[in-house]
Motif scaffolding. Sequence first.
Motif, mmCIF file in Angstrom:
data_model
loop_
_atom_site.group_PDB
_atom_site.id
_atom_site.type_symbol
_atom_site.label_atom_id
_atom_site.label_comp_id
_atom_site.label_asym_id
_atom_site.label_seq_id
_atom_site.Cartn_x
_atom_site.Cartn_y
_atom_site.Cartn_z
ATOM 1 N N GLU A 36 8.705 2.904 -8.797
ATOM 2 C CA GLU A 36 9.340 3.971 -9.125
ATOM 3 C C GLU A 36 8.779 4.673 -10.220
ATOM 4 O OE1 GLU A 36 13.587 3.462 -9.631
ATOM 5 O OE2 GLU A 36 14.145 2.580 -7.401
ATOM 6 N N GLU A 37 8.215 3.953 -11.099
ATOM 7 C CA GLU A 37 7.418 4.410 -12.466
ATOM 8 C C GLU A 37 6.418 5.380 -11.923
ATOM 9 O OE1 GLU A 37 4.826 2.792 -16.082
ATOM 10 O OE2 GLU A 37 6.750 1.845 -15.630
ATOM 11 N N LYS A 38 5.388 4.908 -10.775
ATOM 12 C CA LYS A 38 4.301 5.700 -10.454
ATOM 13 C C LYS A 38 4.824 6.484 -9.030
ATOM 14 C CE LYS A 38 0.634 2.489 -11.742
ATOM 15 N NZ LYS A 38 -0.378 1.490 -11.051
ATOM 16 N N GLN A 39 5.958 6.518 -8.667
ATOM 17 C CA GLN A 39 6.603 7.352 -7.598
ATOM 18 C C GLN A 39 5.611 6.680 -6.334
ATOM 19 O OE1 GLN A 39 9.473 8.398 -8.137
ATOM 20 N NE2 GLN A 39 9.232 10.343 -8.617
ATOM 21 N N GLN A 40 5.624 5.644 -6.319
ATOM 22 C CA GLN A 40 4.558 5.294 -4.780
ATOM 23 C C GLN A 40 5.417 4.281 -4.131
ATOM 24 O OE1 GLN A 40 0.945 3.493 -6.674
ATOM 25 N NE2 GLN A 40 0.002 5.523 -6.511
ATOM 26 N N ILE A 41 5.125 4.216 -2.646
ATOM 27 C CA ILE A 41 5.758 3.142 -1.969
ATOM 28 C C ILE A 41 4.198 2.437 -1.300
ATOM 29 C CG2 ILE A 41 5.724 4.691 0.223
ATOM 30 C CD1 ILE A 41 8.158 3.056 1.109
ATOM 31 N N LYS A 42 4.247 1.205 -1.410
ATOM 32 C CA LYS A 42 3.040 0.321 -0.901
ATOM 33 C C LYS A 42 3.402 -0.291 0.285
ATOM 34 C CE LYS A 42 0.720 0.498 -5.098
ATOM 35 N NZ LYS A 42 -0.110 -0.204 -6.102
ATOM 36 N N VAL A 43 2.758 -0.258 1.612
ATOM 37 C CA VAL A 43 3.004 -1.183 2.447
ATOM 38 C C VAL A 43 1.867 -2.053 2.868
ATOM 39 C CG1 VAL A 43 3.931 -1.148 4.898
ATOM 40 C CG2 VAL A 43 4.590 1.014 3.367
ATOM 41 N N ARG A 44 2.245 -3.343 2.962
ATOM 42 C CA ARG A 44 1.098 -4.302 3.330
ATOM 43 C C ARG A 44 1.387 -4.452 4.880
ATOM 44 N NH1 ARG A 44 -0.192 -9.453 0.467
ATOM 45 N NH2 ARG A 44 -2.227 -9.000 1.459
ATOM 46 N N ILE A 45 0.162 -4.370 5.448
ATOM 47 C CA ILE A 45 0.063 -4.384 7.116
ATOM 48 C C ILE A 45 -1.155 -4.825 7.618
ATOM 49 C CG2 ILE A 45 1.599 -2.215 7.285
ATOM 50 C CD1 ILE A 45 -1.406 -0.824 7.795
ATOM 51 N N ALA A 46 -0.679 -5.124 9.068
ATOM 52 C CA ALA A 46 -2.063 -5.255 9.814
ATOM 53 C C ALA A 46 -2.816 -4.240 10.082
ATOM 54 C CB ALA A 46 -1.656 -6.235 11.001
ATOM 55 N N ASN A 47 -4.171 -4.381 10.286
ATOM 56 C CA ASN A 47 -5.221 -3.311 10.833
ATOM 57 C C ASN A 47 -4.378 -2.166 11.688
ATOM 58 O OD1 ASN A 47 -7.110 -3.443 9.035
ATOM 59 N ND2 ASN A 47 -8.477 -4.354 10.621
ATOM 60 N N GLU A 48 -4.018 -2.953 12.949
ATOM 61 C CA GLU A 48 -3.438 -2.253 14.192
ATOM 62 C C GLU A 48 -2.419 -1.313 13.730
ATOM 63 O OE1 GLU A 48 -1.833 -6.436 14.315
ATOM 64 O OE2 GLU A 48 -3.866 -5.459 14.127
ATOM 65 N N THR A 49 -1.527 -1.297 12.825
ATOM 66 C CA THR A 49 -0.429 -0.482 12.465
ATOM 67 C C THR A 49 -0.641 0.483 11.374
ATOM 68 O OG1 THR A 49 0.474 -1.991 10.912
ATOM 69 C CG2 THR A 49 1.314 -2.298 13.042
ATOM 70 N N GLU A 50 -1.850 0.560 10.948
ATOM 71 C CA GLU A 50 -2.199 1.496 9.895
ATOM 72 C C GLU A 50 -1.832 2.833 10.187
ATOM 73 O OE1 GLU A 50 -5.887 3.652 7.785
ATOM 74 O OE2 GLU A 50 -6.076 1.290 8.275
ATOM 75 N N PRO A 51 -2.432 3.518 11.331
ATOM 76 C CA PRO A 51 -2.190 4.737 11.662
ATOM 77 C C PRO A 51 -0.737 5.146 11.657
ATOM 78 C CG PRO A 51 -3.697 3.890 13.250
ATOM 79 C CD PRO A 51 -3.225 3.050 12.240
ATOM 80 N N GLU A 52 0.046 4.361 12.440
ATOM 81 C CA GLU A 52 1.638 4.623 12.405
ATOM 82 C C GLU A 52 2.189 4.621 10.943
ATOM 83 O OE1 GLU A 52 5.355 2.729 14.926
ATOM 84 O OE2 GLU A 52 3.712 1.655 14.661
ATOM 85 N N ILE A 53 1.965 3.779 10.064
ATOM 86 C CA ILE A 53 2.398 3.796 8.763
ATOM 87 C C ILE A 53 2.012 5.056 7.979
ATOM 88 C CG2 ILE A 53 2.405 2.599 6.489
ATOM 89 C CD1 ILE A 53 3.706 0.915 9.032
ATOM 90 N N GLN A 54 0.905 5.433 8.023
ATOM 91 C CA GLN A 54 0.027 6.783 7.611
ATOM 92 C C GLN A 54 0.961 7.800 8.142
ATOM 93 O OE1 GLN A 54 -3.876 7.714 6.494
ATOM 94 N NE2 GLN A 54 -4.256 5.583 6.823
ATOM 95 N N GLU A 55 1.354 7.916 9.337
ATOM 96 C CA GLU A 55 2.040 9.089 9.824
ATOM 97 C C GLU A 55 3.453 9.059 9.075
ATOM 98 O OE1 GLU A 55 2.868 12.488 11.924
ATOM 99 O OE2 GLU A 55 0.961 11.488 11.718
ATOM 100 N N ILE A 56 4.132 8.077 9.168
ATOM 101 C CA ILE A 56 5.569 7.977 8.685
ATOM 102 C C ILE A 56 5.471 8.483 7.120
ATOM 103 C CG2 ILE A 56 7.191 6.548 7.730
ATOM 104 C CD1 ILE A 56 6.940 4.888 10.551
ATOM 105 N N LEU A 57 4.464 7.950 6.356
ATOM 106 C CA LEU A 57 4.582 8.453 4.856
ATOM 107 C C LEU A 57 3.980 10.018 4.948
ATOM 108 C CD1 LEU A 57 2.246 5.442 3.240
ATOM 109 C CD2 LEU A 57 4.985 5.889 3.457
ATOM 110 N N LYS A 58 3.337 10.396 5.539
ATOM 111 C CA LYS A 58 2.840 11.927 5.524
ATOM 112 C C LYS A 58 4.255 12.580 6.183
ATOM 113 C CE LYS A 58 -1.928 11.170 6.148
ATOM 114 N NZ LYS A 58 -3.193 11.430 7.033
ATOM 115 N N GLN A 59 5.067 12.233 7.134
ATOM 116 C CA GLN A 59 6.096 12.835 7.402
ATOM 117 C C GLN A 59 7.073 13.101 6.324
ATOM 118 O OE1 GLN A 59 7.827 10.509 10.861
ATOM 119 N NE2 GLN A 59 6.258 11.225 12.361
#
Length: 70
Positions: A36-59
């Motif tokens: 919350e201090e840096k206003q960030q969310i971090k998600v640890r994932i496997a390689n294959e889910t990276e595009p889906e996670i990025q899309e959600i964050l961008k949405q």
Amino acid sequence: MTKTVTGTYESTTQIKNARNDLIAIGIPQEQIFVDEEKQQIKVRIANETEPEIQEILKQHDASSTTVTTD
């Protein structure tokens, strides 16, 4: 190999909404970290889910997203 996808936001509401969407698609809560201090969310994932996670964050209007390899 795992990666960390980080989204930076301007409000905590955006972070909460992004977090809820990540959980809704099956990302375990223990893989989602909110700074919350840096206003960030971090998600640890496997390689294959990276595009889906990025899309959600961008949405949710992330001002920036970065990917680092762990």
